[in-house]
Design a protein around this motif. Structure first.
Motif, PDB file in Angstrom:
ATOM      1  N   LEU A 144      50.095  40.160  36.393  1.00  0.00           N
ATOM      2  CA  LEU A 144      49.930  39.009  37.272  1.00  0.00           C
ATOM      3  C   LEU A 144      51.032  37.988  37.097  1.00  0.00           C
ATOM      4  O   LEU A 144      51.486  37.729  35.981  1.00  0.00           O
ATOM      5  CB  LEU A 144      48.586  38.333  36.990  1.00  0.00           C
ATOM      6  CG  LEU A 144      47.350  39.028  37.567  1.00  0.00           C
ATOM      7  CD1 LEU A 144      46.095  38.412  36.988  1.00  0.00           C
ATOM      8  CD2 LEU A 144      47.346  38.937  39.070  1.00  0.00           C
ATOM      9  N   GLY A 145      51.445  37.399  38.212  1.00  0.00           N
ATOM     10  CA  GLY A 145      52.440  36.344  38.162  1.00  0.00           C
ATOM     11  C   GLY A 145      52.887  35.984  39.555  1.00  0.00           C
ATOM     12  O   GLY A 145      52.834  36.806  40.471  1.00  0.00           O
TER      13      GLY A 145
ATOM     14  N   LEU B  33      44.822  36.459  41.571  1.00  0.00           N
ATOM     15  CA  LEU B  33      43.889  36.728  40.484  1.00  0.00           C
ATOM     16  C   LEU B  33      42.599  37.353  40.989  1.00  0.00           C
ATOM     17  O   LEU B  33      42.066  38.269  40.372  1.00  0.00           O
ATOM     18  CB  LEU B  33      43.578  35.427  39.733  1.00  0.00           C
ATOM     19  CG  LEU B  33      42.572  35.527  38.583  1.00  0.00           C
ATOM     20  CD1 LEU B  33      43.053  36.488  37.521  1.00  0.00           C
ATOM     21  CD2 LEU B  33      42.305  34.155  37.990  1.00  0.00           C
TER      22      LEU B  33
ATOM     23  N   ILE C  30      44.601  42.180  31.695  1.00  0.00           N
ATOM     24  CA  ILE C  30      45.598  41.456  32.463  1.00  0.00           C
ATOM     25  C   ILE C  30      46.764  41.061  31.566  1.00  0.00           C
ATOM     26  O   ILE C  30      46.570  40.621  30.425  1.00  0.00           O
ATOM     27  CB  ILE C  30      44.985  40.187  33.106  1.00  0.00           C
ATOM     28  CG1 ILE C  30      44.044  40.573  34.246  1.00  0.00           C
ATOM     29  CG2 ILE C  30      46.062  39.255  33.632  1.00  0.00           C
ATOM     30  CD1 ILE C  30      43.332  39.394  34.867  1.00  0.00           C
TER      31      ILE C  30
ATOM     32  N   LEU D 243      49.775  38.345  31.928  1.00  0.00           N
ATOM     33  CA  LEU D 243      50.081  37.183  32.750  1.00  0.00           C
ATOM     34  C   LEU D 243      51.520  36.753  32.506  1.00  0.00           C
ATOM     35  O   LEU D 243      51.869  36.351  31.395  1.00  0.00           O
ATOM     36  CB  LEU D 243      49.113  36.055  32.398  1.00  0.00           C
ATOM     37  CG  LEU D 243      48.912  34.933  33.412  1.00  0.00           C
ATOM     38  CD1 LEU D 243      48.362  35.467  34.715  1.00  0.00           C
ATOM     39  CD2 LEU D 243      47.944  33.904  32.839  1.00  0.00           C
TER      40      LEU D 243
ATOM     41  N   ILE E 203      41.013  35.767  30.237  1.00  0.00           N
ATOM     42  CA  ILE E 203      41.957  34.984  31.041  1.00  0.00           C
ATOM     43  C   ILE E 203      41.228  33.840  31.737  1.00  0.00           C
ATOM     44  O   ILE E 203      41.693  32.700  31.775  1.00  0.00           O
ATOM     45  CB  ILE E 203      42.675  35.875  32.062  1.00  0.00           C
ATOM     46  CG1 ILE E 203      43.547  36.918  31.350  1.00  0.00           C
ATOM     47  CG2 ILE E 203      43.510  35.035  33.019  1.00  0.00           C
ATOM     48  CD1 ILE E 203      44.672  36.340  30.524  1.00  0.00           C
TER      49      ILE E 203
ATOM     50  N   LEU F 176      44.616  31.811  40.268  1.00  0.00           N
ATOM     51  CA  LEU F 176      45.766  32.111  39.440  1.00  0.00           C
ATOM     52  C   LEU F 176      46.725  30.935  39.345  1.00  0.00           C
ATOM     53  O   LEU F 176      47.292  30.671  38.277  1.00  0.00           O
ATOM     54  CB  LEU F 176      46.491  33.335  40.009  1.00  0.00           C
ATOM     55  CG  LEU F 176      47.643  33.885  39.191  1.00  0.00           C
ATOM     56  CD1 LEU F 176      47.170  34.300  37.814  1.00  0.00           C
ATOM     57  CD2 LEU F 176      48.283  35.066  39.895  1.00  0.00           C
TER      58      LEU F 176
END
Length: 310
Positions: free
Chosen positions: A37-38, A195, A205, A207, A222, A298
């Motif tokens: 994720l990002g 997210l 996850i 991140l 998270i 997110l």
């Protein structure tokens, strides 16, 4: 190092630009789904290129199946990659394109036919592979891209932003297919900037933000990062003043503002506040119509984490 994926302070530079800061993490052998994720520019695609053997790290070590992936056919033959976006030749059928990709993977004859049948059945496209790409929907093209990555039965499947442009039904179908692959023992790595969709899919996850690995853990772990910070909730009700009075009396409130048809509450600990709110609604103390969390997403996690790391 041991495990399916192992990074030890792996980094990547594009000239003077550091695309991936020294990063260390590992993923075990066996099936499962991990979310990468990002936001855009976080380094997700850079990390994927390193993992998929498309680029060597500038520093540190990368091991996939215990070996260096870059220019290593023994490793690359066990990785399936679905890059972001598609650029299919519009004038040919999906089946013809898949046959060309199968040949490039070293398949031929009966083995190729069996691989094509198996991959198309997995993605539910066995009766539509004869169609030209120009007549396919986004979801159908995504299925074909996935089938191409599965032709050689990889142990590691990497997908870069696979949900972009898909309608809700196609997203759910793709999630179901990925869960099935994970149950069959495939390690799936999915990158995304949302997210919510990854929380429905993954068991772990990673991140990333600005080329740094900020956090690693389960979806629950998270989400717990949010508990360190006030969270905004929009409460839609017949009386915003009544909501405000109740919130002030029941603690956890950091700030509030009244709006037409309700109020926005900034609460310190949503895990303790939300059950109180629910009980008040059930007892008829609050004329609540709906509740919208404004920053349980997110972007909020990134904002909080980057504030913590400054």
């Amino acid at each position: 190092m041991s495990g399916m994926i192992e990074l030890q302070r792996a980094s990547l530079r594009y000239g003077d630009i550091l695309g991936l800061s020294p990063t260390t993490f590992s993923l075990p052998d066996g099936g499962g789904i991990t979310g990468l994720l990002g936001p855009n520019g976080a380094g997700k695609s850079t990390l994927i290129q390193v993992l998929a053997g498309l680029l060597p790290p500038s520093g540190g070590e990368v091991r996939i199946f215990g070996e260096v992936p870059f220019r290593n056919p023994a490793v690359l033959g066990r990785i399936g990659l679905v890059p972001e976006g598609d650029r299919f030749p519009s004038g040919i059928s999906a089946l013809r394109w898949l046959r060309m990709m199968a040949q490039l993977s070293g398949l031929s004859g009966r083995g190729m036919d069996e691989a094509l049948d198996r991959a198309l059945r997995t993605v539910g496209m066995e009766t539509r592979a004869h169609l030209a790409f120009s007549s396919m929907s986004k979801g159908m093209r995504q299925r074909i891209r996935l089938s191409q990555a599965l032709l050689h039965q990889p142990g590691l499947l990497i997908l870069d932003e696979p949900f972009n442009g898909l309608d809700p039904e196609a997203r759910l179908e793709l999630m179901a297919m990925l869960r099935g692959l994970a149950r069959d023992g495939v390690r799936v790595l999915v990158s995304s900037h949302i997210l919510g969709e990854v929380a429905q899919l993954t068991d772990r996850i990673l991140l990333l933000f600005r080329g740094r690995l900020l956090a690693e853990g389960s979806v629950a772990e998270i989400r717990e990062l949010l508990d360190r910070h006030p969270v905004e909730l929009r409460v839609n009700a017949d009386s915003g003043q009544a909501v405000a009075r109740w919130a002030v009396e029941h603690g956890e409130l950091v700030a509030l503002r009244l709006e037409n048809g309700g109020a926005v509450l900034s609460v310190r600990n949503p895990r303790s506040f939300l059950p109180k709110l629910q009980d008040a609604v059930v007892r008829g103390e609050l004329p609540l119509r709906s509740l919208d969390p404004l920053d349980l997403n997110l972007d909020a996690v990134f904002q909080y984490l980057t504030t913590d790391h400054q």
